[in-house]
Motif scaffolding. Structure first.
Motif, PDB file in Angstrom:
ATOM      1  N   GLN A  63      -4.532  14.577  -1.979  1.00 54.05           N
ATOM      2  CA  GLN A  63      -4.265  13.162  -1.730  1.00 54.05           C
ATOM      3  C   GLN A  63      -2.884  13.026  -1.096  1.00 54.05           C
ATOM      4  OE1 GLN A  63      -4.673  11.121  -5.446  1.00 54.05           O
ATOM      5  NE2 GLN A  63      -6.905  11.203  -5.445  1.00 54.05           N
ATOM      6  N   LEU A 122       3.800   7.199  -8.826  1.00 55.73           N
ATOM      7  CA  LEU A 122       2.505   7.846  -8.575  1.00 55.73           C
ATOM      8  C   LEU A 122       1.609   7.839  -9.801  1.00 55.73           C
ATOM      9  CD1 LEU A 122       3.553  10.948  -6.450  1.00 55.73           C
ATOM     10  CD2 LEU A 122       2.521   8.837  -5.642  1.00 55.73           C
ATOM     11  N   LYS A 150       5.164  11.756   3.923  1.00 54.96           N
ATOM     12  CA  LYS A 150       4.019  11.778   3.015  1.00 54.96           C
ATOM     13  C   LYS A 150       4.332  12.647   1.796  1.00 54.96           C
ATOM     14  CE  LYS A 150       1.049   9.462   5.576  1.00 54.96           C
ATOM     15  NZ  LYS A 150       2.008   8.964   6.569  1.00 54.96           N
ATOM     16  N   HIS A 159       0.173  10.311  -0.100  1.00 56.58           N
ATOM     17  CA  HIS A 159       0.746   8.993  -0.374  1.00 56.58           C
ATOM     18  C   HIS A 159       1.899   8.756   0.599  1.00 56.58           C
ATOM     19  CE1 HIS A 159      -1.417   8.485  -4.229  1.00 56.58           C
ATOM     20  NE2 HIS A 159      -1.275   9.797  -4.316  1.00 56.58           N
ATOM     21  N   SER A 187       0.812  -1.203   0.000  1.00 53.97           N
ATOM     22  CA  SER A 187       0.000   0.000   0.000  1.00 53.97           C
ATOM     23  C   SER A 187       0.846   1.253   0.000  1.00 53.97           C
ATOM     24  CB  SER A 187      -0.916  -0.013   1.230  1.00 53.97           C
ATOM     25  OG  SER A 187      -0.141  -0.068   2.410  1.00 53.97           O
ATOM     26  N   GLN A 188       2.028   1.179   0.557  1.00 48.58           N
ATOM     27  CA  GLN A 188       2.918   2.308   0.556  1.00 48.58           C
ATOM     28  C   GLN A 188       4.003   2.122  -0.488  1.00 48.58           C
ATOM     29  OE1 GLN A 188       4.357   2.778   4.575  1.00 48.58           O
ATOM     30  NE2 GLN A 188       2.881   4.419   4.976  1.00 48.58           N
TER      31      GLN A 188
END
Length: 931
Positions: free
Chosen positions: A115, A52, A107, A117, A29-30
C-alpha cells in the motif's frame, strides 16, 4: 519590551495556523505536514505511525518505508518513536526558489500490504536571507541640466525569501539634492528610483555619494546596502529608446551553448559619445546570470550554458541601454524554454520479492517499481511493458507505480530463474526508453519424487562371488534441488529362504551401489527379487520403488560325483565279474555320475584313464558303460584294474576318477582256483588281513551250514506231521496246494548266493559269484499243479510217498545278466526296469539278508518268490529299503541259476506276463551250457 511581545504573538499565530492546517489535513486524502526550513537533522515533522493507524512495532514488521523518485531523501522514519523526521538541512529557496508555496511530495510504502500513502509536506519560509544588491558600488551619471523631479532608476535588491521575509523597503542616506521614490509593479516587485530634488551644478560639486539600504520584513530584520556615486555630466538632451518594451522568445531546451536567442536594440539621436549606446543586464537572478551572455555593443543575447526545461522553464530579465551622456532606457526580455524529449524514463525498484517459491499462487506480487519521466506532456507519459512469453504481467498501481504479478504457476524444474526485462517508453517523438533487468530466483519445493531410468533392473552375477563385492549400482534422479534432490537409497524388507534380505545384500544409501554380503551359490538359489526404494530428503519426503532382479550364473565349481560304483565304507573296492566267455561289446558295468552344476558345466563325458591291460575294455564317452573291446583270452589276468575319469565341460573342466576292479572268471570255483595262482602280496600286513578274511568267511560258512541243517530238520518234521495228518484221513486232500518249494531248491538257491569270497591281490574287495549250473533249482509256482500239495525237484533227497513228481524244467543255462539287466541309470538301457546296482557293502549284505529271508519264508510256506509288488517278494521289513532314489528294483536282475524261476514282480504275473522258462532260452545260452 514591545519587540518580544510581538515575537511571541507571531509565534502563537504561526502555531495556530499550523494546528488549523493539521485539522484540515486529517480529513484529506493525503497526509499533510509542514516544517520550517533550516531545521536541524532529526526535527520531528509528525507522528506517521499514528496517522497511518499503526503501532510502533508494526512499522518494522510491515516494512513501512519512504519511497521517492529522482531526488535526495529529505525526510526519514524514526522507527523507535514512529515519527517522520528531517534527514538533513532543508533550504526552501534552493528547493522551491520564489514559489509562493513550497511542497514536497513523496510516498510511504507499507510493504506487506503493498500500500502506498501520499505524504505532502509544506516547507515554510524563515528569514534566513539578506536582501542582496547585484553590485556593491554603483555609479550614476546625471546631466547638470537635469530638472528637479527627474527619476533615475536604481538597482533592485533580491531577497530569495518570500512573504514578509522578502524585501519590503528601501532607504536612502540623507542628502540635499536627492530623494528616494519606491515604485511597486503589477507583480508586486518594489523598484527604487533616485529623484533629483535640486538642480545640480557640476562646477559647484562634480560628484555626490549616497547609500541605498534595502530592508526585508522578517524577524529579525535583515538589510544590505549599495554605495552610489552620482557623477554630474555635461548636457545630453536625448536618452536611448528601445524598439520594444518587452522582448519575448521561445527556445528549445536542447540548443547548444553559444546559440543566439535574440537581439535588443535601442536608438539615441544624439551624436558622438552621447549617441553611443551600451547594453547591460539590469535585473537578472544569480541562477540565470551564468546561463546567458549579452553583447554590450550589439545587444545580442546568447546562451552561455545548456538550458534544461526540467530545472527552469521560464526566464525573465531586464536590459538597460545607456548612452555616453548617461541617459538610459530599459526593456524586459522573457525567454520561454520548450520541452524536448531529451530525458529517458527513470525506473526505480521500490520492492523486490525475490526469491519466490515455485508454488506461489497466481497474482503474487513480485516487483513494485516507479516509472517516471522528467519531461512534460507526452514526453513525460511513460508506458511499461515486459515480454509476453513470461508468466508475469504488469499492472499499474497508483500514479507512476507498477506491480509485476504472476499469472501462471511457476515450475523451478523447468525454469529455475527469470531475467525479466522491463521496458519503460515515453510517448515523445522520437520516443525514449529505459530498460531494467530484474533477476528473479525461484525457490524449490519438494514436488518431484526420485525417478529411476528404468522400470526394472536385471543383474547377472556369477556364483562364488566374494563377500562385500559391488555387484550393481542404481541411480535415481530428482529434478528438485538441494535437500529436495538428495536421494537416499534403501531396500524393502523381505525374506529369502527364511533369512532377511539384509543378510544377502546391502545398498549404499548415498551412492546406490549394491553389495553382496555373502557368496551366492547357484545350486542353492538362482535368483533374488527385491525392491529398491529411492527417497529424497525433502519435507515431506517423496519416494519411488524399482524392481531389481539378481540372477546367479552357474560356475563350474562342482566336481562330478560318482554314484556307481561307490567306494564301500570300509575302504575296499567293488569288484565286477566278467566271464571269460564274454564276447566283444559285452557290458561289464556302468559308471554313473552326476554334476550339481547346470548347463554345459553339467555335461559329463567318460574316458578310460588307465587300465592294467590296455585295449581290453572300452568306456562309453557319454554313457559311462564299460564294455569288453575284444574277446577274453585265457592269458588275460584274473584281476583287471580300470581307472575311469569323469569330466564335465565347464571352464576350467573338473573331473573325478573311480577305480574299477574286474574279475575275469566264469564261476566262483574258477575265481578261487585262480586265487591260488596269484602272487602273494609283498606287504605282509595284506597277507595277514587276507588270512583273517578267509577265516571269517569260513566261520560264516559254518554258521550258515548249521542254519541250513536246522532249517532242513524243521522242514522234515513239518513234512512228517503232514504225512500223519494224511494217514489219519483228516481230509487234507481237499486243501489247496501250498506255495512251497523243495528242500533241494532252497539249498540250491542258498548255495548260489552265499559264496562271499574276499580276494586280496592288490586291494580288498567283496565279490559275490553266482554259480551257473546246479542240478537242483527252484521251481516256479506256475510249474506246479494247483492240486498238488507240494512241489519238489526230481533230485530231492526226501522222497514223498503218494506224491507224483513234477517234471523239472530244463536248467537256465544263461545265468548271466542280460544287458538290460546290467546296473546303470534308469533309461540308459533298452529294458523296461533298470536301476543302479548296490554300490556299497551295506547294500550287498542287505540284499543277501533279503534273499535268505525270502528263502526262509518260502520254506515256511508264508510267501513266494513272486511276492507283492514293490517288495521283491520279501517281507515288509525289507521292502521299503530299496524304494529310495538311485536304488532300482533288483528283482529283474536276480536269476536263480539252473532254474527257470526268477525273482519277479507279482504284479507282472497278474498282468499276464509269463515267467521265463527253460524253453525260452536262447541258442547262445545253450552254447554256453555245453561249454
Amino acid at each position: 519590551m514591545a519587540a518580544p511581545a510581538n515575537r511571541l504573538l507571531r509565534r502563537r499565530l504561526f502555531l495556530l495556523c499550523l494546528f488549523l492546517r493539521r485539522l484540515w489535513e486529517t480529513g484529506a486524502s493525503q497526509i499533510r505536514y509542514s516544517v520550517p526550513e533550516e531545521t536541524e537533522k532529526g526535527f520531528i515533522v509528525g507522528n506517521i505511525s499514528k496517522d497511518l493507524g499503526l503501532e510502533l512495532r508494526e512499522l518494522a514488521e510491515r516494512g513501512v518505508r519512504i519511497v521517492s523518485r529522482g531526488r535526495t531523501q529529505l525526510f526519514a522514519l524514526n522507527p523507535r518513536s514512529g515519527s517522520l523526521v528531517t534527514a538533513g538541512r532543508i533550504d526552501r529557496e534552493e528547493l522551491c526558489a520564489q514559489s509562493a508555496r513550497c511542497l514536497v511530495n513523496f510516498k510511504v510504502l507499507v510493504e506487506d500490504r503493498v500500500q502506498l500513502h501520499g505524504i505532502e509536506i509544506e516547507v515554510t519560509d524563515i528569514n534566513d536571507n539578506n536582501p542582496k544588491f547585484q553590485v556593491e558600488n554603483l555609479e550614476v551619471k546625471i546631466n547638470e541640466i537635469a530638472l528637479p523631479g527627474t527619476h533615475y532608476p536604481l538597482p533592485e535588491a533580491v531577497d530569495p525569501d518570500v512573504g514578509l521575509n522578502s524585501l519590503q523597503s528601501y532607504q536612502l542616506s540623507p542628502n540635499n539634492h536627492f530623494s528616494l521614490d519606491v515604485q511597486t509593479g503589477d507583480d508586486g516587485a518594489v523598484s527604487p528610483e533616485l529623484v533629483l530634488e535640486r538642480a545640480l551644478d557640476r562646477e559647484e560639486e562634480a560628484a555626490h555619494y549616497l547609500v541605498l539600504i534595502a530592508t526585508d520584513g522578517g524577524e529579525p530584520r535583515r538589510s544590505s546596502t549599495v554605495h552610489i556615486r552620482v557623477t554630474v555630466l555635461d548636457t545630453n538632451d536625448n536618452a536611448p529608446v528601445f524598439a520594444q518594451p518587452i522582448y519575448r522568445v521561445k527556445v528549445p531546451e536542447n540548443v547548444p551553448p553559444g546559440t543566439r536567442l535574440l537581439t535588443v536594440s535601442a536608438s539615441d539621436p544624439d551624436e558622438g559619445t552621447n549617441g553611443e549606446v551600451a547594453y547591460k543586464f539590469w535585473k537578472i537572478s544569480e541562477k540565470q546570470s551564468p546561463l546567458f551572455q549579452l553583447n554590450e555593443n550589439t545587444g545580442e543575447i546568447s546562451t552561455a550554458k545548456s538550458l534544461d526545461y526540467e530545472e527552469c522553464a521560464f526566464y525573465d530579465m531586464e536590459i538597460q541601454a545607456e548612452d555616453g551622456g548617461a541617459l538610459k532606457d530599459r526593456t524586459k526580455v522573457l525567454i520561454s524554454v520548450e520541452d524536448v524529449n531529451d530525458n529517458r524514463p527513470e525506473v526505480t525498484i521500490t520492492s523486490l520479492f525475490s526469491p519466490v517459491r515455485e508454488d506461489a499462487p497466481q497474482g503474487t506480487i513480485i516487483v513494485l517499481f516507479n516509472a517516471h519521466d522528467r519531461d512534460s506532456g507526452k514526453n513525460g507519459q511513460v508506458v511499461c511493458s515486459i515480454e509476453e512469453i513470461l508468466p508475469f504481467q504488469l499492472e499499474k498501481s497508483v500514479e507512476d507505480y507498477y506491480r509485476l504479478l504472476t499469472v501462471h504457476n511457476l515450475d523451478r524444474e523447468k525454469t529455475s530463474g527469470y531475467n525479466i526485462t522491463v521496458t519503460a517508453t515515453d510517448r515523445g517523438t522520437p520516443p525514449q526508453s529505459t530498460e531494467i533487468h530484474i533477476t528473479l530466483h525461484v525457490v524449490d519445493v519438494n514436488d518431484n519424487p526420485p525417478s529411476f531410468s528404468q522400470t526394472s533392473y536385471s543383474v547377472y552375477l556369477p556364483e562364488n562371488n566374494l563377500r562385500g563385492t559391488s555387484i550393481f549400482s542404481v541411480t535415481a534422479h530428482d529434478p528438485d534441488s538441494n535437500e529436495n534432490a538428495r536421494v537416499v537409497y534403501s531396500l524393502e524388507e523381505d525374506t529369502i529362504q527364511g533369512a532377511p534380505l539384509s543378510s544377502y545384500v546391502s545398498i549404499n544409501s548415498d551412492t546406490g551401489v549394491l553389495f553382496a554380503l555373502r557368496s551366492f551359490d547357484y545350486e542353492q538359489f538362482r535368483d533374488l527379487q527385491m525392491q529398491v526404494r529411492a527417497s529424497d530428503s525433502g519435507d515431506p519426503p517423496l519416494s519411488s520403488n524399482v524392481s531389481l532382479s539378481i540372477f546367479v550364473l552357474d560356475q563350474n565349481d562342482n566336481v562330478p560325483e560318482i554314484l556307481y560304483p561307490a567306494l564301500p565304507t570300509d575302504g575296499s573296492t567293488g569288484v565286477e565279474l566278467a566271464p571269460r566267455s564274454a564276447e566283444p561289446g559285452y557290458l561289464v558295468t556302468k559308471v554313473v555320475a552326476v554334476d550339481r552344476d547346470s548347463g554345459q558345466n553339467a555335461w559329463l563325458s567318460y574316458r578310460l584313464l588307465k587300465a592294467s591291460e590296455p585295449g581290453l575294455f572300452t568306456v562309453g564317452l557319454h554313457t559311462g558303460e564299460v564294455r569288453t573291446a575284444r574277446a577274453l583270452l585265457d592269458r588275460d589276468a584274473l584281476k583287471q584294474s580300470l581307472v575311469v575319469a569323469v569330466q564335465d565341460h565347464g571352464q576350467p573342466p573338473l573331473s573325478a576318477t573311480v577305480t574299477l576292479t574286474v574279475a575275469v572268471a566264469d564261476s566262483i570255483p574258477d575265481v578261487l582256483a585262480d586265487l591260488g595262482n596269484l602272487d602273494s602280496p609283498a606287504n605282509p600286513e595284506d597277507s595277514d588281513l587276507t588270512l583273517y578274511l578267509v577265516v571269517a568267511v569260513a566261520a560264516v560258512s559254518c554258521v550258515f551250514l548249521a542254519f541250513v541243517i536246522v532249517l532242513l530238520a524243521l522242514r522234515l518234521r513239518h513234512w512228517h506231521m503232514s504225512r500223519l495228518f494224511q494217514a489219519s484221513g483228516s481230509g487234507l486232500a481237499d486243501v489247496p496246494a501250498s506255495q512251497f518249494v523243495g528242500v533241494d531248491g532252497v539249498r540250491a538257491f542258498l548255495q548260489t548266493y552265499s559264496h562271499e569270497v574276499s580276494l586280496t591281490a592288490d586291494s580288498r574287495s567283496h565279490v559275490i559269484f553266482p554259480q551257473p549250473n546246479y542240478a537242483d533249482t527252484l521251481i516256479s509256482q506256475e510249474s506246479c499243479e494247483k492240486s498238488e500239495p507240494l512241489c519238489v525237484s526230481d533230485d530231492s533227497r526226501f522222497p514223498i510217498e503218494d506224491t507224483p513228481f513234477v517234471p523239472q524244467a530244463p536248467p537256465n543255462t544263461d545265468w548271466r545278466f542280460s544287458q538290460a539287466q546290467r546296473p546303470g541309470t534308469s533309461g540308459s538301457q533298452n529294458g523296461d526296469e533298470t536301476g543302479t546296482w548296490p554300490n556299497n557293502q551295506f547294500d550287498t549284505e542287505m540284499l543277501q539278508a533279503m534273499i535268505l529271508a525270502s528263502a526262509s519264508e518260502a520254506a515256511d510256506g508264508s510267501s513266494t518268490l513272486g511276492g507283492g509288488a514293490g517288495t521283491m517278494g520279501l517281507s515288509a521289513r525289507y521292502g521299503p529299503q530299496f524304494t529310495l532314489q538311485h536304488v532300482p528294483d533288483y528283482r529283474q536282475n536276480v536269476y536263480i541259476p539252473g532254474s527257470n524261476a526268477t525273482l519277479t514282480n507279482a504284479a507282472g504275473k497278474r498282468d499276464g506276463k509269463a515267467p521265463a522258462g527253460g524253453n525260452g532260452n536262447k541258442k547262445k545260452s545253450g552254447k554256453k551250457e555245453k561249454k
